[in-house]
Scaffold this motif. Structure first.
Motif, PDB file in Angstrom:
ATOM      1  N   LEU A 112       0.826  -1.211   0.000  1.00 34.25           N
ATOM      2  CA  LEU A 112       0.000   0.000   0.000  1.00 34.25           C
ATOM      3  C   LEU A 112       0.866   1.269   0.000  1.00 34.25           C
ATOM      4  O   LEU A 112       0.865   2.051   0.958  1.00 34.25           O
ATOM      5  CB  LEU A 112      -0.953   0.001   1.206  1.00 34.25           C
ATOM      6  N   PRO A 113       1.604   1.498  -1.084  1.00 28.84           N
ATOM      7  CA  PRO A 113       2.513   2.651  -1.133  1.00 28.84           C
ATOM      8  C   PRO A 113       1.777   3.979  -1.214  1.00 28.84           C
ATOM      9  O   PRO A 113       0.609   4.041  -1.602  1.00 28.84           O
ATOM     10  CB  PRO A 113       3.317   2.401  -2.407  1.00 28.84           C
ATOM     11  N   ASP A 114       2.472   5.047  -0.830  1.00 31.86           N
ATOM     12  CA  ASP A 114       1.918   6.397  -0.953  1.00 31.86           C
ATOM     13  C   ASP A 114       2.035   6.904  -2.386  1.00 31.86           C
ATOM     14  O   ASP A 114       1.252   7.741  -2.827  1.00 31.86           O
ATOM     15  CB  ASP A 114       2.655   7.361  -0.012  1.00 31.86           C
ATOM     16  N   LEU A 115       3.052   6.397  -3.097  1.00 32.01           N
ATOM     17  CA  LEU A 115       3.283   6.834  -4.473  1.00 32.01           C
ATOM     18  C   LEU A 115       3.820   5.654  -5.279  1.00 32.01           C
ATOM     19  O   LEU A 115       4.618   4.866  -4.772  1.00 32.01           O
ATOM     20  CB  LEU A 115       4.269   8.004  -4.495  1.00 32.01           C
ATOM     21  N   ILE A 116       3.373   5.547  -6.527  1.00 30.63           N
ATOM     22  CA  ILE A 116       3.835   4.477  -7.412  1.00 30.63           C
ATOM     23  C   ILE A 116       4.416   5.114  -8.671  1.00 30.63           C
ATOM     24  O   ILE A 116       3.777   5.961  -9.309  1.00 30.63           O
ATOM     25  CB  ILE A 116       2.684   3.524  -7.796  1.00 30.63           C
ATOM     26  N   ILE A 117       5.654   4.730  -8.996  1.00 33.48           N
ATOM     27  CA  ILE A 117       6.308   5.176 -10.232  1.00 33.48           C
ATOM     28  C   ILE A 117       6.212   4.034 -11.235  1.00 33.48           C
ATOM     29  O   ILE A 117       6.685   2.922 -10.970  1.00 33.48           O
ATOM     30  CB  ILE A 117       7.778   5.541  -9.979  1.00 33.48           C
ATOM     31  N   LEU A 118       5.593   4.291 -12.386  1.00 34.87           N
ATOM     32  CA  LEU A 118       5.330   3.246 -13.376  1.00 34.87           C
ATOM     33  C   LEU A 118       5.986   3.567 -14.713  1.00 34.87           C
ATOM     34  O   LEU A 118       5.771   4.655 -15.267  1.00 34.87           O
ATOM     35  CB  LEU A 118       3.825   3.119 -13.620  1.00 34.87           C
ATOM     36  N   PHE A 166      -0.730   8.386  -5.200  1.00 29.08           N
ATOM     37  CA  PHE A 166      -0.153   9.121  -6.324  1.00 29.08           C
ATOM     38  C   PHE A 166       0.426   8.139  -7.343  1.00 29.08           C
ATOM     39  O   PHE A 166       1.129   7.198  -6.966  1.00 29.08           O
ATOM     40  CB  PHE A 166       0.960  10.059  -5.841  1.00 29.08           C
ATOM     41  N   MET A 167       0.119   8.349  -8.620  1.00 28.43           N
ATOM     42  CA  MET A 167       0.636   7.515  -9.706  1.00 28.43           C
ATOM     43  C   MET A 167       1.429   8.409 -10.662  1.00 28.43           C
ATOM     44  O   MET A 167       0.892   9.388 -11.202  1.00 28.43           O
ATOM     45  CB  MET A 167      -0.507   6.856 -10.480  1.00 28.43           C
ATOM     46  N   VAL A 168       2.687   8.061 -10.861  1.00 27.99           N
ATOM     47  CA  VAL A 168       3.582   8.861 -11.704  1.00 27.99           C
ATOM     48  C   VAL A 168       4.166   7.960 -12.788  1.00 27.99           C
ATOM     49  O   VAL A 168       4.669   6.876 -12.491  1.00 27.99           O
ATOM     50  CB  VAL A 168       4.718   9.469 -10.862  1.00 27.99           C
ATOM     51  N   VAL A 210      -6.080   7.508 -17.592  1.00 28.05           N
ATOM     52  CA  VAL A 210      -6.369   6.393 -16.678  1.00 28.05           C
ATOM     53  C   VAL A 210      -6.096   6.761 -15.221  1.00 28.05           C
ATOM     54  O   VAL A 210      -6.175   5.913 -14.348  1.00 28.05           O
ATOM     55  CB  VAL A 210      -5.580   5.109 -17.046  1.00 28.05           C
ATOM     56  N   GLY A 211      -5.768   8.026 -14.960  1.00 31.87           N
ATOM     57  CA  GLY A 211      -5.668   8.464 -13.564  1.00 31.87           C
ATOM     58  C   GLY A 211      -4.282   8.796 -13.070  1.00 31.87           C
ATOM     59  O   GLY A 211      -4.057   8.877 -11.857  1.00 31.87           O
ATOM     60  N   ALA A 212      -3.313   9.028 -13.978  1.00 27.91           N
ATOM     61  CA  ALA A 212      -1.976   9.428 -13.536  1.00 27.91           C
ATOM     62  C   ALA A 212      -2.014  10.827 -12.932  1.00 27.91           C
ATOM     63  O   ALA A 212      -2.814  11.666 -13.342  1.00 27.91           O
ATOM     64  CB  ALA A 212      -1.010   9.396 -14.712  1.00 27.91           C
ATOM     65  N   ASP A 213      -1.152  11.058 -11.950  1.00 24.15           N
ATOM     66  CA  ASP A 213      -1.047  12.387 -11.331  1.00 24.15           C
ATOM     67  C   ASP A 213       0.029  13.238 -11.991  1.00 24.15           C
ATOM     68  O   ASP A 213      -0.024  14.462 -11.943  1.00 24.15           O
ATOM     69  CB  ASP A 213      -0.733  12.249  -9.842  1.00 24.15           C
ATOM     70  N   ASP A 214       1.024  12.585 -12.569  1.00 22.51           N
ATOM     71  CA  ASP A 214       2.150  13.340 -13.123  1.00 22.51           C
ATOM     72  C   ASP A 214       2.980  12.396 -13.981  1.00 22.51           C
ATOM     73  O   ASP A 214       2.724  11.188 -14.021  1.00 22.51           O
ATOM     74  CB  ASP A 214       3.012  13.917 -11.992  1.00 22.51           C
ATOM     75  N   TYR A 215       3.966  12.937 -14.674  1.00 29.98           N
ATOM     76  CA  TYR A 215       4.902  12.092 -15.410  1.00 29.98           C
ATOM     77  C   TYR A 215       6.300  12.669 -15.274  1.00 29.98           C
ATOM     78  O   TYR A 215       6.471  13.869 -15.023  1.00 29.98           O
ATOM     79  CB  TYR A 215       4.490  11.957 -16.874  1.00 29.98           C
ATOM     80  N   ILE A 216       7.301  11.823 -15.413  1.00 27.56           N
ATOM     81  CA  ILE A 216       8.700  12.220 -15.359  1.00 27.56           C
ATOM     82  C   ILE A 216       9.360  11.734 -16.638  1.00 27.56           C
ATOM     83  O   ILE A 216       9.225  10.567 -17.009  1.00 27.56           O
ATOM     84  CB  ILE A 216       9.402  11.618 -14.116  1.00 27.56           C
ATOM     85  N   ALA A 217      10.042  12.637 -17.329  1.00 28.72           N
ATOM     86  CA  ALA A 217      10.630  12.307 -18.624  1.00 28.72           C
ATOM     87  C   ALA A 217      11.966  11.591 -18.463  1.00 28.72           C
ATOM     88  O   ALA A 217      12.749  11.879 -17.559  1.00 28.72           O
ATOM     89  CB  ALA A 217      10.812  13.581 -19.443  1.00 28.72           C
TER      90      ALA A 217
END
Length: 229
Positions: free
Chosen positions: A50-56, A82-84, A101-108
């Motif tokens: 149950l993480p606070d944030l997931i980087i995908l 949070f989904m990044v 689909v519900g992402a909060d942000d993205y990192i390039a």
């Protein structure tokens, strides 16, 4: 070390070098870090920790990041997680699909460790009360937004906004950096009104920019709008 750095982060990527790079830099910040190597494994691991944030990562075997995010967003336990996404600069279509689909942000990619850590810190601070003076008053950048009085002050000077303009600003400013789709905005501000269209939102955004300046609300092409924190 700040208290928010005790939070749990799950990294889901099929490239060992990227997993190692992100894990090293986030652990150095004091985060609890968990790893998964594909989307299916990511969903299973997320249910356990149950993480606070997931980087995908987006492109992965067995299940890609888009599908993993879509599945997790249907589960109540991940409603506020949070989904990044990690995306290559050439994958603009993936960014749009991710937000849908519900992402909060993205990192390039390629990943720059200092920028990555700074972005993750900022995303996790969105749930922090530090910028809120009270439940009904926000202080962000040089704005004070008073929900009870329906007043906005910029550098101490009152800015007159129409009711819907105010509600739109308050919604966006309540979570700086979060991208709100037009569907989100319609649901939150206009609810089920049948006469409101995307054009209505665009007009209200334009009026906010005319009254406040262009540095507060930015457009995420093909997705929606966000407040620049």
């Amino acid at each position: 070390m700040s208290s928010f750095n005790k939070q749990k982060i799950l990294i889901v990527d099929d490239e060992p070098d990227i997993l190692e790079l992100i894990e090293y830099n986030l652990k150095k910040e004091g985060y609890q870090v968990y790893l998964a190597h594909n989307g299916q494994e990511g969903v299973n691991e997320a249910k356990k920790v149950l993480p606070d944030l997931i980087i995908l990562d987006i492109m992965m075997p067995r299940m890609d990041g888009i599908e993993a995010c879509r599945i997790m967003r249907t589960m109540p336990e991940f409603k506020n997680t949070f989904m990044v996404f990690l995306t290559a600069r050439s994958e603009e279509y993936s960014e749009i699909a991710g937000f849908n689909v519900g992402a909060d942000d993205y990192i390039a990619k390629p990943i720059k460790p200092r920028a990555l850590v700074s972005r993750i810190n900022a995303i996790l601070r969105r749930n922090s009360p530090t910028e809120e003076v009270s439940e009904n008053k926000l202080e962000v950048k040089d704005l004070v937004i008073d929900r009870e009085a329906y007043l906005v002050f910029k550098d101490g000077q009152k800015v007159v906004l129409a009711k819907k303009e105010f509600e739109l600003l308050y919604l966006l400013a309540s979570k700086p950096g979060k991208v709100y789709t037009r569907e989100n905005i319609l649901k939150n501000i206009w609810e089920d009104s049948v006469v409101v269209t995307n054009r209505t939102i665009d007009v209200h955004i334009r009026k906010l920019r005319e009254k406040l300046g262009d540095d507060y609300v930015s457009t995420v092409k093909g997705v929606g709008y966000k407040f620049e924190g």
